[in-house]
Scaffold this motif. Structure first.
Motif, mmCIF file in Angstrom:
data_model
loop_
_atom_site.group_PDB
_atom_site.id
_atom_site.type_symbol
_atom_site.label_atom_id
_atom_site.label_comp_id
_atom_site.label_asym_id
_atom_site.label_seq_id
_atom_site.Cartn_x
_atom_site.Cartn_y
_atom_site.Cartn_z
ATOM 1 N N LYS A 1 -3.388 7.530 5.096
ATOM 2 C CA LYS A 1 -2.679 6.918 3.968
ATOM 3 C C LYS A 1 -1.306 6.427 4.411
ATOM 4 C CE LYS A 1 -5.010 9.382 0.226
ATOM 5 N NZ LYS A 1 -4.821 10.232 -0.979
ATOM 6 N N LYS B 1 0.819 -1.214 0.000
ATOM 7 C CA LYS B 1 0.000 0.000 0.000
ATOM 8 C C LYS B 1 0.858 1.272 0.000
ATOM 9 C CE LYS B 1 -4.002 -2.362 1.920
ATOM 10 N NZ LYS B 1 -5.081 -2.392 2.907
ATOM 11 N N ARG C 1 -5.568 2.626 7.578
ATOM 12 C CA ARG C 1 -6.224 2.908 6.293
ATOM 13 C C ARG C 1 -7.737 2.978 6.471
ATOM 14 N NH1 ARG C 1 -3.985 4.026 0.968
ATOM 15 N NH2 ARG C 1 -1.742 3.899 1.296
ATOM 16 N N SER C 2 -8.272 2.098 7.317
ATOM 17 C CA SER C 2 -9.716 2.103 7.557
ATOM 18 C C SER C 2 -10.179 3.380 8.244
ATOM 19 C CB SER C 2 -10.125 0.885 8.396
ATOM 20 O OG SER C 2 -9.664 1.019 9.733
ATOM 21 N N LEU C 3 -9.222 4.092 8.868
ATOM 22 C CA LEU C 3 -9.518 5.367 9.522
ATOM 23 C C LEU C 3 -9.203 6.559 8.627
ATOM 24 C CD1 LEU C 3 -8.022 4.550 13.053
ATOM 25 C CD2 LEU C 3 -10.436 4.456 12.353
ATOM 26 N N GLY C 4 -8.861 6.256 7.377
ATOM 27 C CA GLY C 4 -8.621 7.323 6.405
ATOM 28 C C GLY C 4 -7.199 7.828 6.338
ATOM 29 N N GLN D 1 -0.760 -5.250 9.387
ATOM 30 C CA GLN D 1 -2.038 -5.188 10.114
ATOM 31 C C GLN D 1 -2.357 -3.761 10.551
ATOM 32 O OE1 GLN D 1 -2.335 -8.128 13.301
ATOM 33 N NE2 GLN D 1 -0.978 -9.488 12.179
ATOM 34 N N THR E 1 -1.164 -1.017 9.273
ATOM 35 C CA THR E 1 -1.403 -0.238 8.055
ATOM 36 C C THR E 1 -2.854 -0.362 7.622
ATOM 37 O OG1 THR E 1 0.896 -0.461 7.302
ATOM 38 C CG2 THR E 1 -0.757 0.021 5.619
ATOM 39 N N ASP E 2 -3.380 -1.577 7.629
ATOM 40 C CA ASP E 2 -4.791 -1.787 7.265
ATOM 41 C C ASP E 2 -5.725 -1.070 8.234
ATOM 42 O OD1 ASP E 2 -4.037 -3.368 5.129
ATOM 43 O OD2 ASP E 2 -4.310 -5.255 6.196
ATOM 44 N N GLU E 3 -5.413 -1.173 9.525
ATOM 45 C CA GLU E 3 -6.241 -0.521 10.540
ATOM 46 C C GLU E 3 -6.284 0.991 10.315
ATOM 47 O OE1 GLU E 3 -5.116 0.847 14.908
ATOM 48 O OE2 GLU E 3 -5.221 -1.355 14.762
#
Length: 402
Positions: free
Chosen positions: A295, A264, A290-293, A284, A286-288
């Motif tokens: 980058k 990403k 990302r879900s909060l907006g 993990q 990074t995904d979390e």
């Protein structure tokens, strides 16, 4: 995904066991073994394979790590495929032999279980052992999980033995975190491994019919020539890794991404650079985030030598701030990985703010909260609110500032 033959099985293996299965598939002619925690399981498993007949190899239990690599040098000089493994103090004990192996252009494969070095005495995992030997002339890779560990056992021989490389290869596995953690791993059939990895053939060997000078002295007038050839061979690893991975995907159906792995990064503002198994946790978080907006992204260095300077510049070209997280410190300076990354950023003219985090020394866990802390600090750094510096996890900030 490439079409592959369905010749594999799933096994629940530790990282050490996975690597041993990969070495069995590579069919080394000689294994020189000296056990040291947390590497021991690798050579124990290989001795089981030799004993039960599933691996036709000479297993030599030597009296020290120095002897293990000395033996491997002799094996390779005789034109045979050699393997050994070590860790920590054992790797440091091998240091004299390591430059003999690289200078002699002997394509030995060695697995190193990353472990802290003394003193204080410690058997847990950090990466100070291998990073201390970056200048030894060996290719260095760092595996993320058990599957990559097994696959690198095959890929490392292909790369090391390539005629344009002929350079020894050290595959690093994080001690305990990877070496002793179990997961499902796909173990290919021997038929596929034989299709991927050709039989070892080299002209750089003892041959009474065609004698050649080996392990000779070279004075000031010629020494640089040999060192230049060694350097050029290391640079050739780049293209050979791509060739090996293309071939690997066609045969096994798994794709690796060269000297680095981007996660990403394409639209990321803030990227954490690291190596080894900690990358899984960073993915993990990074995904979390990302879900909060936010980058965020991860750049995992797969190879420390040759160093992926071009790949790092390309991955970080458009980001706002960068952090390097490593399990290493060069005392009185900064982390060795940071030195390499920061040098590339400066030479490229990117001028990115870059901060160094030291964690995991002596096996201390790096937590999810600490990864979140890094990404938060990168936001502050991009706004000029935080100083680019070296930070130690586990040490109070007031003590670091004293």
């Amino acid at each position: 995904m490439a079409e592959t033959k369905n010749l594999s099985e799933k096994r629940f293996l530790s990282g050490d066991e996975a690597f041993a299965y990969g070495i069995r598939l590579a069919r080394p002619d000689v294994i020189s073994a000296y056990p040291i925690t947390p590497q021991t399981v690798v050579v124990e498993k290989l001795s089981d394979f030799v004993e039960d007949g599933s691996l036709k190899s000479d297993f030599i239990h030597v009296e020290s790590e120095h002897s293990a690599l000395s033996c491997a040098i002799g094996v390779s000089a005789a034109g045979s495929r050699a393997f050994t493994a070590t860790s920590s103090q054992g790797l440091l004990y091998m240091a004299e032999c390591m430059v003999y192996a690289s200078g002699g252009r002997f394509p030995i494969v060695m697995m190193n279980a990353n472990r802290a070095t003394a003193l204080p005495w410690n058997i847990y995992g950090d990466q100070r052992d291998s990073l201390a030997l970056l200048d030894s002339g060996w290719i260095q890779s760092y595996a993320k999980d058990g599957q990559e560990a097994l696959d690198m056992a095959l890929l490392s021989y292909y790369v090391a033995e390539h005629k344009s490389v002929q350079t020894p290869f050290m595959v690093n596995l994080d001690g305990f975190v990877l070496t002793h953690t179990y997961e499902l791993v796909e173990v290919p059939d021997q038929e596929l491994a034989d299709e991927f990895l050709p039989h070892f053939e080299t002209d750089n060997r003892f041959d009474f019919d065609h004698p050649t000078n080996m392990a000779f002295s070279a004075g000031p007038d010629t020494n640089t020539f040999f060192k230049f050839k060694e350097h050029r061979a290391m640079l050739n690893v780049r293209s050979v890794v791509r060739e090996a991975e293309d071939r690997f995907e066609k045969i096994f159906g798994r794709r690796y991404t060269g000297l680095v792995e981007k996660y990403k990064c394409d639209d990321a503002d803030f990227v954490l650079v690291t190596l080894g198994s900690i990358a899984g946790l960073v993915e993990q978080i990074t995904d979390e985030l990302r879900s909060l907006g936010k980058k965020t992204g991860l750049l995992r260095i797969r190879y420390m030598r040759p160093f992926p300077d071009e790949e790092i510049v390309e991955a970080l070209r458009n980001v706002k701030a960068v952090a390097v997280l490593e399990k290493d410190i060069s005392f009185g300076a900064e982390g060795t990985v940071f030195t390499n990354v920061n040098s590339v950023l400066k030479k490229s003219g990117l001028g990115l703010p870059c901060v160094n985090y030291i964690g995991g020394l002596g096996g201390k866990d790096i937590s999810a909260d600490e990864i979140r802390e890094i990404f938060s600090a990168l936001e502050d750094l991009s706004r000029g609110e935080k100083k680019s510096d070296v930070h130690f996890f586990g040490i109070p900030q007031e003590a670091q500032d004293a």
